[in-house]
Design a protein around this motif. Structure first.
Motif, PDB file in Angstrom:
ATOM      1  N   LEU A   2      50.092  62.034  46.320  1.00 34.28           N
ATOM      2  CA  LEU A   2      51.472  62.490  46.345  1.00 34.28           C
ATOM      3  C   LEU A   2      52.230  61.918  47.533  1.00 34.28           C
ATOM      4  O   LEU A   2      53.394  61.520  47.412  1.00 34.28           O
ATOM      5  CB  LEU A   2      51.510  64.021  46.390  1.00 34.28           C
ATOM      6  N   ARG A   3      51.584  61.866  48.694  1.00 37.50           N
ATOM      7  CA  ARG A   3      52.287  61.363  49.877  1.00 37.50           C
ATOM      8  C   ARG A   3      52.656  59.891  49.710  1.00 37.50           C
ATOM      9  O   ARG A   3      53.760  59.479  50.091  1.00 37.50           O
ATOM     10  CB  ARG A   3      51.418  61.575  51.119  1.00 37.50           C
ATOM     11  N   PHE A   9      58.273  55.685  46.258  1.00 38.04           N
ATOM     12  CA  PHE A   9      59.431  55.909  45.395  1.00 38.04           C
ATOM     13  C   PHE A   9      60.712  56.031  46.227  1.00 38.04           C
ATOM     14  O   PHE A   9      61.751  55.449  45.892  1.00 38.04           O
ATOM     15  CB  PHE A   9      59.230  57.175  44.566  1.00 38.04           C
ATOM     16  N   THR A  10      60.641  56.794  47.303  1.00 42.92           N
ATOM     17  CA  THR A  10      61.826  56.977  48.147  1.00 42.92           C
ATOM     18  C   THR A  10      62.269  55.661  48.764  1.00 42.92           C
ATOM     19  O   THR A  10      63.469  55.362  48.829  1.00 42.92           O
ATOM     20  CB  THR A  10      61.532  58.002  49.257  1.00 42.92           C
ATOM     21  N   PHE A 137      46.841  52.768  50.574  1.00 43.86           N
ATOM     22  CA  PHE A 137      46.356  53.637  49.504  1.00 43.86           C
ATOM     23  C   PHE A 137      45.047  53.105  48.923  1.00 43.86           C
ATOM     24  O   PHE A 137      44.111  53.873  48.671  1.00 43.86           O
ATOM     25  CB  PHE A 137      47.405  53.745  48.398  1.00 43.86           C
ATOM     26  N   ALA A 138      44.986  51.801  48.686  1.00 46.50           N
ATOM     27  CA  ALA A 138      43.757  51.229  48.139  1.00 46.50           C
ATOM     28  C   ALA A 138      42.584  51.425  49.090  1.00 46.50           C
ATOM     29  O   ALA A 138      41.448  51.616  48.662  1.00 46.50           O
ATOM     30  CB  ALA A 138      43.964  49.742  47.850  1.00 46.50           C
ATOM     31  N   CYS A 195      51.254  59.048  55.653  1.00 49.40           N
ATOM     32  CA  CYS A 195      50.327  58.029  55.142  1.00 49.40           C
ATOM     33  C   CYS A 195      49.662  57.273  56.292  1.00 49.40           C
ATOM     34  O   CYS A 195      48.456  56.984  56.243  1.00 49.40           O
ATOM     35  CB  CYS A 195      51.073  57.051  54.240  1.00 49.40           C
ATOM     36  N   ALA A 196      50.428  56.943  57.330  1.00 46.28           N
ATOM     37  CA  ALA A 196      49.849  56.250  58.481  1.00 46.28           C
ATOM     38  C   ALA A 196      48.824  57.126  59.192  1.00 46.28           C
ATOM     39  O   ALA A 196      47.756  56.650  59.612  1.00 46.28           O
ATOM     40  CB  ALA A 196      50.963  55.832  59.432  1.00 46.28           C
ATOM     41  N   VAL A 197      49.133  58.401  59.343  1.00 46.25           N
ATOM     42  CA  VAL A 197      48.180  59.320  59.960  1.00 46.25           C
ATOM     43  C   VAL A 197      46.924  59.431  59.106  1.00 46.25           C
ATOM     44  O   VAL A 197      45.803  59.530  59.639  1.00 46.25           O
ATOM     45  CB  VAL A 197      48.829  60.708  60.159  1.00 46.25           C
ATOM     46  N   ASP A 198      47.075  59.385  57.800  1.00 43.97           N
ATOM     47  CA  ASP A 198      45.929  59.403  56.903  1.00 43.97           C
ATOM     48  C   ASP A 198      45.025  58.204  57.158  1.00 43.97           C
ATOM     49  O   ASP A 198      43.795  58.331  57.181  1.00 43.97           O
ATOM     50  CB  ASP A 198      46.421  59.418  55.454  1.00 43.97           C
TER      51      ASP A 198
END
Length: 921
Positions: A2-3, A9-10, A137-138, A195-198
């Motif tokens: 979702l993140r 999308f944004t 993401f990958a 996402c970067a923190v992930d």
């Protein structure tokens, strides 16, 4: 998931949504011409190319932890800049008044600098998002397919483009749009930071995990030895990765992103993209089941070491199948099936195509080779099948020859990529210029060609079979002929048919260029460079239209050049027939080629024909002006005519006895002529001395100066220096200004800005008549007809001064707009229609006076022109303002306008009867 979905999308939505908004802010300060959007597109494309280069360098040269840290820093700076602008200027992206130009010189450089300062950093950050976050993401979700992210991003781009003119611009003001962008950018920054923190969290966990030997225990000795060198493979994979998002497609996956860290035998790995070395790492898993929707070259080569592995691959791609053929007991399913998957994402400066793979439906670019260099039989069979399929679709069969996937593309291939992408970019901007000339420059006619361009990228790069040389060459022939007919018919050609013809030719031409680009894509290792060159071609196209063409062409040559270039590309694609081609097939191919040549020649001939008739032609940022000579053998009707685009903007007779005669839209029976005559009569009736002050926004050839008399003062406001030079006598064509008995002065620059500065200096014009006659070809600069503009004009009027608005337009009905302004300002409207006869051309004028009796004076009641006193039945349905001024509200639809009514004489009641919309000029 979702993140990443929210961030991508944004970013796509904001990236394409900010472009028309930025153009709308720039439009009023630079004359409202189509050249404003061309200059804006140059900035957007250059900024996008910079964003792609940033993502490419970040993903290929830094570790994931460093990537996340650097991008977090960039996000923080961008958010701080947007917030500071919102607090300091009062808007996150709107330019402040300090950017209002003082003159028309160096318009393009000043506009580029303004865009760089106001939206440059957030736009740059948005352009980096797709390739970077898809790579992350990958890496973070190796078992998940990122195809949904690619589809979501494309959806966001199209929604932003198509939604702006229909859902945003008509109902949401510029200020609200600007704040909406600010809020949206803040949400995007938060999602991107998460996402970067992930990524940082996963890297820390990987560093803290001491399970390396556990993973090696499941591997064979050779594979375990190779796995110990995994850091080297990861570094190389970042360089060779093949298609997260164009043009920075190098970082979709490393060994972790493709499932290399799956530690158990028999684990299932789903990899959505052809990722070379990334899948090579996962191939070391003993007994792993690899489901790959796209063939993956070196990746499946590595997986060939698996003994007894099961490979499900819908596409057999070169070395991948060559290696997998060595599997003992391997099961290879559907080696010739064409993959239906997303392809490498291309975010061109104006269009975004996203896909995770580098090679869907390969065409020999990844030819099958065994490790020892010998061609593999299975791969060669597939190449033969592909050749037959291409021939059935109309393409020439290609000789199947092994291609080294490591070979760097040569200069010829690079120039071909650059040329094809440049040709498509030029066609996009040239089409937008053509459409904007005769309606109004604005988002409605900006985003439609842009959406068509984006659609061609999506289709061409989604699947090779979607591009058929036969189909699109035929479409190019038909649409090219339709465009030639529309050009010959001029601005009176119906607008829906114009849009259809130009959109079809743009679609066909860009499909040819982008389809051939996809056929010529390189080996996976070099896809990053490929997409960067494609983006660079977009920048070159915008630079050519906004710079080279404006400086060196005397007409809009870029449109026939670009469409002719597309025809040449289609012709080259069908130049060689197949070996099994029949005489019938060859005849049809030759006929298509001949018709492509005819379309190209016809386009060039139509433009050249206009230039041959011109005694003078000049082009600048504000358009093309030409002087033609008519009736040279007839002294009584011998004249010189000025044309701006496709519209006549005035003429003057050559015979000395006729040179002072007012003509075209400014005869004594026109709306302007009647207004000046009535004001003159009223002054004489009350005993005031003669002498009127007349202001005219728009100069043309200076015809309205012929309406002045001795003692009158006329002031003309004109932004185009070429028009000013011609009106002052350059070339000896026109002499209205010099021949006028009144005093005449010309103010160079945008009329609205000049009038604003005069008020700031405390120098109102005190005009008895102030006329608005500003057209770029047949397009009305919208910023000069908004409520704020008309209120400004009223401040420059004398106590009983009159506004005369020239509202002739083929496609737009401007009567409701002007009546809404009259109602708002408490003025009374009179509509004056004068048909073509004698020295006059058809004209529509709306006169706004503070006195209701003005239009009932003897000058109007005795006029041969048709005079109607109009008003609105109630509150206006819409009002053009600086914030909201969509042309969708005023497109001519035919039939009576139920909101407009005739107004009786001052002594009688208003008659509430609907009136038909005034006839177009």
């Amino acid at each position: 998931m979702l993140r990443y979905a929210l961030a991508i999308f944004t970013s796509a939505f904001l990236l394409f949504g900010i472009q028309p908004l930025a153009g709308r802010y720039a439009l009023p300060w630079y004359g409202g011409t189509p050249g404003v959007w061309t200059a804006c597109m140059l900035f957007f494309q250059a900024a996008l190319l910079g964003g792609y280069a940033y993502a490419h360098g970040l993903a290929s040269r830094l570790t994931p932890r460093s990537q996340a840290r650097v991008h977090l820093g960039l996000l923080a700076v961008a958010v701080a800049v947007v917030a500071a602008r919102a607090l300091w200027v009062g808007s996150p992206v709107a330019p402040g008044p300090e950017w209002r130009p003082a003159s028309a010189e160096l318009a393009v450089p000043r506009l580029l600098v303004m865009l760089a300062v106001t939206i440059g950093l957030p736009f740059f950050v948005l352009s980096t998002t797709g390739p970077l976050l898809q790579s992350w993401f990958a890496r973070a979700r190796p078992g998940r397919s990122p195809y949904a992210l690619y589809a979501l991003s494309n959806t966001g781009s199209l929604l932003a483009l198509l939604g702006y003119p229909f859902l945003v611009e008509p109902w949401v003001g510029r200020a609200a749009q600007s704040w909406g962008f600010g809020v949206g950018f803040a949400l995007f920054a938060v999602a991107c930071a998460v996402c970067a923190v992930d990524v940082l969290k996963l890297e820390r966990e990987a560093a803290a995990t001491s399970g390396g030997e556990t993973r090696l225990a499941h591997l064979s000795p050779d594979a375990a030895a190779d796995a110990r060198h995994e850091p080297d493979l990861l570094a190389e994979a970042r360089v060779r990765a093949t298609g997260t998002e164009a043009p920075a497609g190098e970082a979709l996956a490393t060994s972790r992103s493709s499932g290399a860290e799956v530690a158990s035998p028999g684990a299932e790995v789903e990899s959505p993209g052809a990722v070379g070395d990334a899948l090579a790492a996962s191939a070391r898993l003993s007994g792993a089941k690899v489901e790959s929707p796209v063939a993956a070259g070196d990746a499946l080569t590595e997986s060939a070491r698996l003994s007894g592995a099961k490979v499900e691959s819908p596409v057999a791609a070169g070395e991948a199948l060559t290696a997998s053929a060595r599997l003992s007991g391997a099961e290879v399913k559907s080696p010739g099936v064409e993959v239906e998957s997303p392809v490498a994402k291309v975010e061109s400066p104006v269009a975004k195509v996203e896909a995770p793979s580098a090679s869907a439906s390969t065409e020999g670019h990844l030819s099958g080779q065994a490790t020892d260099g010998a061609p593999d039989a299975t791969a060669l069979q597939r190449e033969a099948f592909e050749a037959m399929r291409r021939e059935a679709r109309g393409g020439a069969p290609r000789e199947v020859a092994p291609v080294d996937p490591e070979a760097r593309p040569g200069l010829r291939a690079t120039l071909t990529w650059l040329g094809l992408s440049t040709c498509a970019s030029v066609l996009l901007l040239a089409t937008t210029n053509q459409l904007s000339q005769d309606v109004a420059a604005g988002p409605f006619l900006w985003v439609l060609p842009l959406a068509v361009y984006l659609l061609t990228f999506i289709i061409a790069f989604s699947r090779e079979s979607f591009y058929s040389r036969v189909v699109y060459s035929v479409l190019l022939i038909g649409s090219g002929a339709a465009v030639a007919h529309a050009h010959a018919a001029g601005p009176h050609f119906p607008l829906p048919l114009q849009l259809l013809a130009y959109a079809a030719s743009l679609f066909a031409g860009c499909m040819v260029c982008h389809g051939e680009l996809y056929r010529l894509r390189p080996a996976p290792r070099h896809l990053s460079a490929f997409y960067l060159w494609v983006s660079a071609g977009g920048v070159l196209g915008a630079l050519f239209v906004s710079g080279v063409a404006t400086a060196f062409f005397r007409a809009y040559w870029e449109y026939p050049l670009s469409l002719g270039g597309c025809c040449a590309v289609a012709l080259a694609g069908m130049a060689q027939g197949g070996k099994a081609e029949t005489w019938s097939q060859r005849g049809r191919r030759v006929l298509r080629g001949a018709m492509l040549v005819m379309v190209t020649v016809n386009l060039f001939a139509s433009v050249n024909r206009e230039l041959d008739l011109a005694l003078f032609s000049a082009r600048n940022f504000f358009g093309v002006v030409r002087v033609t000579e008519q009736n040279a053998g007839k002294p009584q009707s011998h004249l010189f005519s000025l044309r701006h685009g496709a519209i006549t903007h005035g003429w003057q007779y050559v015979m000395p006895e006729l040179r002072a005669r007012p003509t075209t839209y400014f005869t004594r029976e026109s709306g302007l002529g009647l207004a000046i005559a009535e004001q003159r009569r009223l002054r004489a009736a009350v005993g005031l001395p003669p002498g009127l002050r007349v202001g005219v926004l728009g100069l043309g050839v200076g015809t309205s100066a012929a309406l002045l008399e001795a003692g009158d003062q006329g002031r003309f406001y004109e932004i185009n220096p070429a028009v000013i030079s011609l009106a002052r006598g350059e070339g000896g064509f026109f002499s209205y200004l010099g021949d006028s008995p009144g005093t005449v002065e010309v103010v160079e620059g945008d009329a609205r800005i000049s009038l604003e500065r005069e008020l700031e200096r405390g120098e109102p014009g005190n005009f008895d008549v102030l006329a608005l006659d500003v057209f770029s070809s047949d397009a009305v600069p919208v910023h000069l007809l908004t409520a704020e503009a008309v209120a400004l004009y009223k401040k420059h009027l004398a106590p009983h001064g009159v506004l005369a608005l020239h509202i002739s337009n083929v496609h737009l009905d401007l009567v409701p707009v002007t009546l809404a302004h009259a109602r708002m300002l408490g003025m009374h409207a009179a509509y004056v229609f004068h048909d073509t006869q004698g020295d006059a051309l058809r004209s529509n004028w709306m006169l706004l006076s503070p006195d209701r009796e003005f239009s009932w004076g003897p000058t109007f009641t005795r006029a041969t022109a048709r005079v109607r006193r109009l008003g609105l039945r109630g509150e206006p349905d819409f009002v053009w303002t600086d914030d909201r001024s969509s042309v969708l509200h005023v497109l001519r639809r035919g039939g009576p306008d139920m909101s407009v009514m005739d107004v009786e004489a001052p002594s009688g009641p208003a008659r509430p009867a609907p009136v038909a919309a005034p006839a177009p000029p």
